[in-house]
Design an enzyme around this catalytic site. Structure first.
Site, PDB file in Angstrom:
ATOM      1  N   ASP A   1      53.190  42.566  34.706  1.00 38.46           N
ATOM      2  CA  ASP A   1      52.273  43.435  33.966  1.00 38.46           C
ATOM      3  C   ASP A   1      51.449  44.247  34.966  1.00 38.46           C
ATOM      4  O   ASP A   1      50.286  43.952  35.241  1.00 38.46           O
ATOM      5  CB  ASP A   1      51.381  42.622  33.038  1.00 38.46           C
TER       6      ASP A   1
ATOM      7  N   VAL B   1      41.023  41.792  22.664  1.00 37.29           N
ATOM      8  CA  VAL B   1      39.882  42.706  22.572  1.00 37.29           C
ATOM      9  C   VAL B   1      38.818  41.919  21.824  1.00 37.29           C
ATOM     10  O   VAL B   1      39.125  41.294  20.799  1.00 37.29           O
ATOM     11  CB  VAL B   1      40.219  44.004  21.811  1.00 37.29           C
TER      12      VAL B   1
ATOM     13  N   HIS C   1      41.247  42.953  27.524  1.00 36.91           N
ATOM     14  CA  HIS C   1      42.154  42.472  28.580  1.00 36.91           C
ATOM     15  C   HIS C   1      43.581  42.825  28.188  1.00 36.91           C
ATOM     16  O   HIS C   1      44.087  42.316  27.183  1.00 36.91           O
ATOM     17  CB  HIS C   1      42.014  40.948  28.747  1.00 36.91           C
TER      18      HIS C   1
ATOM     19  N   MET D   1      38.380  32.139  24.864  1.00 34.68           N
ATOM     20  CA  MET D   1      37.839  32.685  23.624  1.00 34.68           C
ATOM     21  C   MET D   1      36.548  31.986  23.190  1.00 34.68           C
ATOM     22  O   MET D   1      35.786  32.539  22.410  1.00 34.68           O
ATOM     23  CB  MET D   1      38.885  32.608  22.511  1.00 34.68           C
TER      24      MET D   1
ATOM     25  N   HIS E   1      40.846  35.628  38.519  1.00 35.49           N
ATOM     26  CA  HIS E   1      40.866  36.618  37.419  1.00 35.49           C
ATOM     27  C   HIS E   1      40.598  35.947  36.079  1.00 35.49           C
ATOM     28  O   HIS E   1      40.770  36.544  35.027  1.00 35.49           O
ATOM     29  CB  HIS E   1      42.167  37.405  37.416  1.00 35.49           C
ATOM     30  N   GLY E   2      40.180  34.696  36.125  1.00 38.61           N
ATOM     31  CA  GLY E   2      39.854  33.985  34.899  1.00 38.61           C
ATOM     32  C   GLY E   2      39.661  32.519  35.211  1.00 38.61           C
ATOM     33  O   GLY E   2      39.458  32.151  36.375  1.00 38.61           O
TER      34      GLY E   2
END
EC number: 6.5.1.8
Length: 475
Positions: A149, A232, A259, A376, A397-398
């Site tokens: 990606d 989103v 994201h 979430m 990144h997370g």
DNA sequence: ATGTCC
């Protein structure tokens, strides 16, 4: 519709071999024989594969036949050896990183082009370079060091809307989120709903026939989000003190966080250039996915342009989403922050120019802003990089997964997931158990492991989250 | 990650 279109597998079945010729042959078929009889074309291609010399005077196949003869007589590619010892690399939060990711990083550190590397605290195994891996290379770019990606990123819009406005108008914000976002693999917009953006006029779309063919899909998917861990969401961002650089006073504001990446465009380009790299750069089997392209070669330069196009396209997707939402709610924008975490950059490291690959790693040069999401139901963080050399100016990144998708689907119940969402007052639209908060590491632990890499500027708490529908619920 | 097309 080309139900009978001849594809790569068909050509492999009649004697073509994997490589550059196969790609050229497919291009010729697409350009000249799209509407011709399938069986006729197949038997002609079979004859060409067996005796290319018979086609040297052929009106259309002459060029292909010449290249096939050249290729057949060219000396065979030799395997490039890895260095015997791996260069050392920094690991952040090692106790939470799986062994596979470290093993992959060790292989990457033995590439002849490798200058430096680092592993972020959310690292886990991927193809070639691990997710959460950072690799600086000398004059070479690794398509799988960027990832599938290309240009995947975070975008945050902070609105001059106090948090109670959200709490008083929850249903309105939920409705607008549903109205202006689109999720699901392959999903995009019908012609009348399509968005416009200058990125669609970029010259790079005309660079090769392969890229040209992706333009229409790129247009239809502009402003869509895709699947997997993409989202989103509305949330509340909290500045515990004034941020002078952003000019935002202490307080809690409504914010939009997204994201997603370059959708079908980037995925197709990544696949194409990985194949090309593997064809040109033969590495030992356990390093094959780290195939690299010389930055001075035609293929390397082509990938670089394509990668940057996909990155700008991913950015455009977020821009379309944020513009639509801002317009829908009529809010004043206080600040916008965006960062990509699947990409390669030309940067100076230790005094030399290197190609820094960040595959699931946030750029964290000194003062550089980034967004590191939790899950979430867990907070994410707006951060400023500290410019740590050992981390090659990067951060996670997370939170990173602690359960694989399969594990999560098996071990987490819908009730458990519902409970944790309720507990955190999160409204969820879509998503399956594989994205449940428990499938992810504790973001606070991850942030602790990278205290030397970033400073926290503000805390973002998700409130209305939209993700792709659970695959198992689809027909 | 991607409409599962090398």
């Amino acid at each position: 519709m080309h139900m009978n279109r001849i594809n790569g597998n068909d050509l492999l079945a009649i004697g073509f071999t994997q490589g550059k010729i196969l790609g050229l042959a497919l291009e010729v078929l697409e350009k000249h024989y799209q509407d011709a009889d399938r069986d006729m074309v197949l038997s002609m291609m079979k004859a060409l594969a067996e005796k290319p010399e018979l086609y040297l005077d052929h009106e259309i196949l002459e060029d292909l036949a010449t290249k096939m003869i050249e290729e057949a007589s060219a000396p065979k590619d030799e395997t490039i050896d890895l260095n015997v010892t791996a260069k050392e690399f920094a690991v952040y939060g090692q106790e939470h990183i799986d062994e596979g990711a470290v093993r992959q990083m060790n292989i990457a550190m033995r590439l002849p082009v490798t200058v430096a590397g680092a592993l972020m605290p959310d690292a886990h195994q991927g193809y070639g370079l691990p997710i959460g891996g950072v690799l600086a290379a000398k004059n070479a770019v690794i398509p799988y060091g960027v990832g599938v990606d290309i240009g995947c990123r975070m975008a945050l819009s902070i609105f001059d809307i106090p948090e109670n406005h959200y709490f008083e108008n929850h249903d309105f914000y939920k409705k607008e989120l549903i109205a202006h976002t689109r999720f699901g693999a392959g999903h995009g917009f019908m012609r009348k709903e399509r968005a416009e953006h200058a990125v669609l006029d970029r010259n790079e779309f005309n660079m090769t026939q392969f890229i040209k063919n992706l333009h229409d899909k790129a247009w239809s998917q502009l402003g869509s989000s895709g699947g997997g861990n993409h989202f989103v969401e509305w949330g509340i961002i909290e500045f515990s003190e004034e941020d002078k650089l952003l000019n935002i006073a202490a307080g809690r504001y409504l914010a939009l966080l997204s994201h997603s990446g370059s959708r079908g465009l980037g995925a197709t380009l990544a696949g194409h250039y990985t194949r090309l790299a593997k064809d040109i750069c033969k590495l030992p089997k356990d390093a094959a996915n780290l195939a690299y392209l010389d930055m001075n070669s035609e293929a390397g330069q082509e990938y670089w342009l394509a990668m940057n196009l996909a990155g700008d396209y991913a950015s455009a997707c977020h821009e379309v989403i944020h513009d639509k939402m801002a317009k829908a709610i009529g809010g004043q924008l206080l600040a916008k922050v965006e960062n990509h975490h699947n990409f390669a950059w030309k940067e100076i490291w230790n005094g030399e120019e290197v190609i820094v690959h960040r595959k699931g790693a946030t750029p964290a040069g000194k003062g550089v802003m980034g967004i590191i999401p939790g899950s979430m139901a867990a907070p994410g963080f707006l951060v400023r990089g500290k410019g740590e050399d050992l981390a090659i100016n990067s951060a996670s990144h997370g939170a990173g997964r602690q359960m694989s998708r399969t594990q999560a689907t098996k071990n987490i119940s819908h009730q458990e997931m519902k409970a944790i969402l309720q507990e955190n007052k999160v409204t969820l639209i879509g998503a399956g158990l594989d994205e449940a908060p428990m499938a992810y590491k504790d973001i606070n632990v991850v942030m602790n492991a990278q205290k030397d890499l970033v400073d926290v500027v503000a805390k973002f708490t998700p409130k209305i989250v939209r993700m792709a529908d659970d695959g198992s619920k689809e027909d």
